[in-house]
Write an enzyme that holds these catalytic residues in place. Structure first.
Site, PDB file in Angstrom:
ATOM      1  N   SER A  34       0.831  -1.206   0.000  1.00 32.83           N
ATOM      2  CA  SER A  34       0.000   0.000   0.000  1.00 32.83           C
ATOM      3  C   SER A  34       0.865   1.254   0.000  1.00 32.83           C
ATOM      4  O   SER A  34       2.085   1.183   0.160  1.00 32.83           O
ATOM      5  CB  SER A  34      -0.910   0.002   1.239  1.00 32.83           C
ATOM      6  OG  SER A  34      -0.095  -0.006   2.403  1.00 32.83           O
ATOM      7  N   ASP A  57       5.633  -7.490   2.134  1.00 34.07           N
ATOM      8  CA  ASP A  57       4.696  -6.822   3.033  1.00 34.07           C
ATOM      9  C   ASP A  57       4.159  -7.851   4.004  1.00 34.07           C
ATOM     10  O   ASP A  57       4.049  -9.028   3.668  1.00 34.07           O
ATOM     11  CB  ASP A  57       3.544  -6.174   2.257  1.00 34.07           C
ATOM     12  CG  ASP A  57       2.932  -5.005   3.023  1.00 34.07           C
ATOM     13  OD1 ASP A  57       3.059  -3.851   2.559  1.00 34.07           O
ATOM     14  OD2 ASP A  57       2.348  -5.240   4.109  1.00 34.07           O
ATOM     15  N   ASP A 112       7.202 -11.008   7.334  1.00 32.27           N
ATOM     16  CA  ASP A 112       7.271 -10.257   8.584  1.00 32.27           C
ATOM     17  C   ASP A 112       8.706  -9.774   8.752  1.00 32.27           C
ATOM     18  O   ASP A 112       9.617 -10.560   9.001  1.00 32.27           O
ATOM     19  CB  ASP A 112       6.850 -11.166   9.745  1.00 32.27           C
ATOM     20  CG  ASP A 112       7.003 -10.477  11.095  1.00 32.27           C
ATOM     21  OD1 ASP A 112       7.446  -9.307  11.131  1.00 32.27           O
ATOM     22  OD2 ASP A 112       6.686 -11.111  12.118  1.00 32.27           O
ATOM     23  N   TYR A 164       8.279   7.382  16.669  1.00 31.07           N
ATOM     24  CA  TYR A 164       8.414   7.461  15.211  1.00 31.07           C
ATOM     25  C   TYR A 164       9.592   8.345  14.825  1.00 31.07           C
ATOM     26  O   TYR A 164      10.456   7.955  14.026  1.00 31.07           O
ATOM     27  CB  TYR A 164       7.108   8.004  14.617  1.00 31.07           C
ATOM     28  CG  TYR A 164       7.130   8.115  13.108  1.00 31.07           C
ATOM     29  CD1 TYR A 164       6.919   6.989  12.321  1.00 31.07           C
ATOM     30  CD2 TYR A 164       7.367   9.340  12.482  1.00 31.07           C
ATOM     31  CE1 TYR A 164       6.948   7.079  10.932  1.00 31.07           C
ATOM     32  CE2 TYR A 164       7.400   9.443  11.097  1.00 31.07           C
ATOM     33  CZ  TYR A 164       7.187   8.312  10.326  1.00 31.07           C
ATOM     34  OH  TYR A 164       7.214   8.412   8.964  1.00 31.07           O
ATOM     35  N   LYS A 219      13.037   7.072  12.928  1.00 27.64           N
ATOM     36  CA  LYS A 219      13.419   7.559  11.600  1.00 27.64           C
ATOM     37  C   LYS A 219      14.760   8.289  11.660  1.00 27.64           C
ATOM     38  O   LYS A 219      15.548   8.240  10.695  1.00 27.64           O
ATOM     39  CB  LYS A 219      12.337   8.475  11.036  1.00 27.64           C
ATOM     40  CG  LYS A 219      11.078   7.727  10.602  1.00 27.64           C
ATOM     41  CD  LYS A 219      11.333   6.919   9.333  1.00 27.64           C
ATOM     42  CE  LYS A 219      10.057   6.304   8.770  1.00 27.64           C
ATOM     43  NZ  LYS A 219      10.287   5.510   7.564  1.00 27.64           N
ATOM     44  N   PHE A 267      -0.763  11.698   2.612  1.00 25.79           N
ATOM     45  CA  PHE A 267      -1.945  11.178   3.298  1.00 25.79           C
ATOM     46  C   PHE A 267      -2.582   9.973   2.616  1.00 25.79           C
ATOM     47  O   PHE A 267      -3.461   9.352   3.181  1.00 25.79           O
ATOM     48  CB  PHE A 267      -2.971  12.302   3.486  1.00 25.79           C
ATOM     49  CG  PHE A 267      -2.429  13.405   4.352  1.00 25.79           C
ATOM     50  CD1 PHE A 267      -2.089  13.135   5.681  1.00 25.79           C
ATOM     51  CD2 PHE A 267      -2.226  14.675   3.863  1.00 25.79           C
ATOM     52  CE1 PHE A 267      -1.572  14.136   6.492  1.00 25.79           C
ATOM     53  CE2 PHE A 267      -1.710  15.682   4.664  1.00 25.79           C
ATOM     54  CZ  PHE A 267      -1.376  15.418   5.979  1.00 25.79           C
ATOM     55  N   THR A 312      -1.589   7.050   2.343  1.00 26.38           N
ATOM     56  CA  THR A 312      -0.859   5.859   2.787  1.00 26.38           C
ATOM     57  C   THR A 312      -1.604   5.194   3.934  1.00 26.38           C
ATOM     58  O   THR A 312      -2.454   5.810   4.570  1.00 26.38           O
ATOM     59  CB  THR A 312       0.555   6.215   3.293  1.00 26.38           C
ATOM     60  OG1 THR A 312       0.413   6.957   4.510  1.00 26.38           O
ATOM     61  CG2 THR A 312       1.331   7.037   2.288  1.00 26.38           C
TER      62      THR A 312
END
Ligand SMILES: [Zn+2]
Length: 656
Positions: free
Chosen positions: A418, A439, A459, A553, A557, A587, A589
């Site tokens: 996705s 994925d 995974d 997050y 990153k 957006f 995603t």
């Protein structure tokens, strides 16, 4: 061999051309008759021209069409009377012939008529079918092939010795057919090449083909030459790095990146492990037109340099006797046989490599059956050279446009089901790469149904699962040249005062730790990339400009960003480039659920709409924008760049 004729299906055909399409497709459906553009069919019709006069027209399969999927538009209408006049000429070069065919078609947009057009024209039957049937080739490529053909068919077929397809073959058939044909004749065998059948109706011609080929099959069965030995229990031994090394060497010899698919199954292992494989596999292809895709000989083992030297010698020897100067094709093998891995097939694209493998699967059967009849033999090398270096193929070579940017290369994209990952898959496929998408979401497996995409559920927090996925990538395509580290999660907004260690670790495991493992495991493959390895890290605006409530997050990153910079330093000597993109506010995603979006907007005191275009350019950044940049970062624009970080965020005042 069974006829696939079906009265109900046939009844839908409104005229002879539609029936011609129908039975052509029946032939195409049986791969033991027709493979990849091989074979051709025709029908002779009488049509009124614009002036009301009757005109004889030959509808012949056009080049670029496959019998299995051909449509009426795939048949080129050519003036039949003119073709019959051409057949009377003493001489006509292939280039002239192609010109005459093209200038005597009745539909300007029709495809180029088959090279066997004049031959079809000369046969006095309404419908003509031509295949390179496996069973027939097994018989004609055995000792005393002609005697065997006579024994099987008596006077029901005309027999033509081998002559290269083109005008000379058409003339020979035009002369021999009336000499040899009897009232019982239903077909014509071209030794070492294939078989024709013909009839008054589409059904008659098609069913005669089935009947003729069945007789060859029955002969092979009666001679104990039908059953092919299968591999004993010993499984294949596939070493991922050895395969990637082999593909690297093949690409180097080809002068361009090549896709290489490994086929380790019962059939290929049995052939590669035959005691006589070193002789059986080294005679040549079962029918000459395979030479263009498979080359004359497969490579035994992995010494690509020795193979290339052998090919250069073959070219040198035969080019010296050619009428016109020839340009050597690349000397890299298309097929490798090995007792450990069975068969590897190489091509400039995944589709080409798959075609090569399928042609050779049929060839292995034909060779083994002919061997069981007393010894497989192929045409002399000079005849095969003539087909491989045919003028018109050489002309195509000179004209051939530039291949797609990443033709022959392999990209691996994480988080491919996705959002940005899915868009990266599309951007890389569009640039000609074969793409492996990973994925945790099983939807990745059915993302694209095409030869150059392999979707694997994986995974990324499981090192063993990553190793298995890389093995499958190497088996499917031969390596990994480009790595797009995209997979990531964005947890719901949480202040540090409420952030649990468990939540923190979960984000770190996917956004950071998994990428370390991926980088480490891919490193030896990236080192073997024919054009140098490339890594693109999908980072985040949060690296230069973190946001409150996104500690895990932002930290993950930022750490990934440092990891990428260190990799750029460490791997530069290996010719591997690592660059990062820092998107913001993309957006479309998976991580941007309505809930997260609303939370983040509130965090900044904005409405959702304001938040969407909250950047200097007041523009919305989409997945596709990020993916296009990531794909280009693997290309020549960034050839001299490593360790770079490029924002794709519409301009952020905290970053600028
Ligand atoms: Zn043919």
């Amino acid at each position: 061999m069974q006829s696939l004729w079906n009265d109900k299906e046939a009844a839908k055909c409104r005229n002879d051309l539609e029936l011609r399409v129908y039975t052509s497709r029946l032939l195409g459906r049986d791969k033991t008759l027709v493979l990849h553009g091989g074979g051709n069919t025709s029908v002779k019709l009488v049509q009124k021209n614009l002036f009301g006069a009757d005109e004889n027209v030959l509808y012949i399969k056009g080049s670029g069409w496959d019998l299995e999927t051909i449509e009426a538009a795939g048949f080129s209408p050519v003036q039949l009377d003119y073709l019959l006049r051409l057949a009377q000429l003493q001489e006509l070069s292939d280039t002239q012939m192609v010109n005459e065919l093209a200038t005597h078609m009745l539909r300007a947009s029709a495809p180029a008529p088959s090279i066997e057009t004049i031959l079809h024209a000369c046969l006095p039957h309404k419908f003509v079918d031509h295949t390179h049937a496996d069973a027939l080739l097994a018989v004609t490529n055995a000792p005393e092939g002609e005697r065997r053909i006579r024994e099987i068919y008596g006077d029901t077929v005309v027999i033509i010795p081998y002559v290269m397809p083109g005008f000379d073959l058409a003339r020979l058939c035009a002369r021999e057919y009336p000499r040899q044909a009897t009232a019982a004749t239903t077909g014509m065998v071209l030794l070492n090449h294939g078989i024709f059948s013909f009839g008054d109706s589409a059904r008659q011609s098609y069913e005669r083909m089935i009947e003729l080929v069945s007789r060859a099959e029955n002969y092979l069965k009666a001679q104990g030459a039908w059953q092919i030995p299968m591999a004993s229990g010993t499984p294949a031994r596939i070493d991922m790095l050895r395969q990637a090394q082999l593909r690297h060497s093949v690409s180097a010899a080809a002068g361009a990146p090549m896709i290489m698919a490994t086929h380790a199954d019962e059939q290929t292992l049995a052939f590669a492990r035959r005691a006589d494989v070193a002789t059986l596999s080294q005679h040549g292809p079962v029918t000459p037109d395979h030479v263009i895709r498979t080359k004359r000989l497969p490579m035994l083992g992995a010494d690509v340099d020795a193979y290339a030297r052998g090919y250069q010698a073959y070219f040198g020897e035969h080019a010296a006797h050619a009428k016109e100067p020839k340009t050597m094709l690349d000397p890299a093998p298309r097929i490798a046989l090995d007792a450990d891995f069975g068969l590897a097939a190489a091509g400039r694209s995944a589709k080409d490599a798959a075609i090569v493998a399928e042609l050779y699967r049929h060839s292995m059967q034909v060779m083994q059956r002919a061997q069981a009849l007393g010894g497989y033999r192929a045409l002399p090398a000079r005849d095969l050279f003539e087909v491989e270096y045919w003028d018109l193929e050489q002309a195509k070579l000179r004209k051939g446009g530039a291949p797609p940017l990443y033709s022959g290369e392999i990209a691996l994209v994480t988080g491919a089901a996705s959002g940005i990952g899915k868009a990266c898959v599309a951007a890389l496929l569009a640039r000609g790469a074969a793409v492996v998408g990973l994925d945790v979401n099983a939807a990745v497996e059915s993302l694209h149904q095409r030869q150059d995409f392999l979707g694997l559920r994986c995974d990324l927090t499981d090192e063993r699962a990553i190793t298995l996925a890389l093995e499958r990538a190497v088996i499917a395509y031969g390596g990994v040249d480009m790595l797009i580290l995209n997979a990531g999660i964005f947890a719901a907004s949480r202040r540090i005062s409420e952030l649990t260690a468990e939540e923190w670790r979960k984000v770190m495991a996917i956004n950071l730790d998994a990428n370390l493992v991926l980088l480490r495991l891919c490193h030896p493959l990236l080192k073997l990339a024919p054009k140098g390895g490339r890594v693109v890290v999908i980072g985040s605006k949060n690296v230069p400009a973190p946001g409150p409530g996104a500690a895990a997050y932002s930290a993950s990153k930022a750490a990934l960003n440092q990891l990428a910079r260190v990799a750029a330093l460490e791997w530069g000597a290996d010719g591997i480039r690592i660059n990062s993109v820092h998107p913001n506010a993309v957006f479309d995603t998976a991580i941007w659920t309505e809930e997260v979006l609303a939370q983040r907007a509130k965090q900044y005191g904005l409405s959702v709409d304001q938040y969407r275009t909250n950047n200097v350019l007041r523009t919305e950044v989409r997945s596709r924008d990020v993916a296009e940049l990531a794909a280009e970062m693997c290309g020549p624009l960034f050839a001299k760049t490593t360790g770079a970080q490029v924002p794709v965020d519409g301009g952020n005042d905290r970053v600028i």
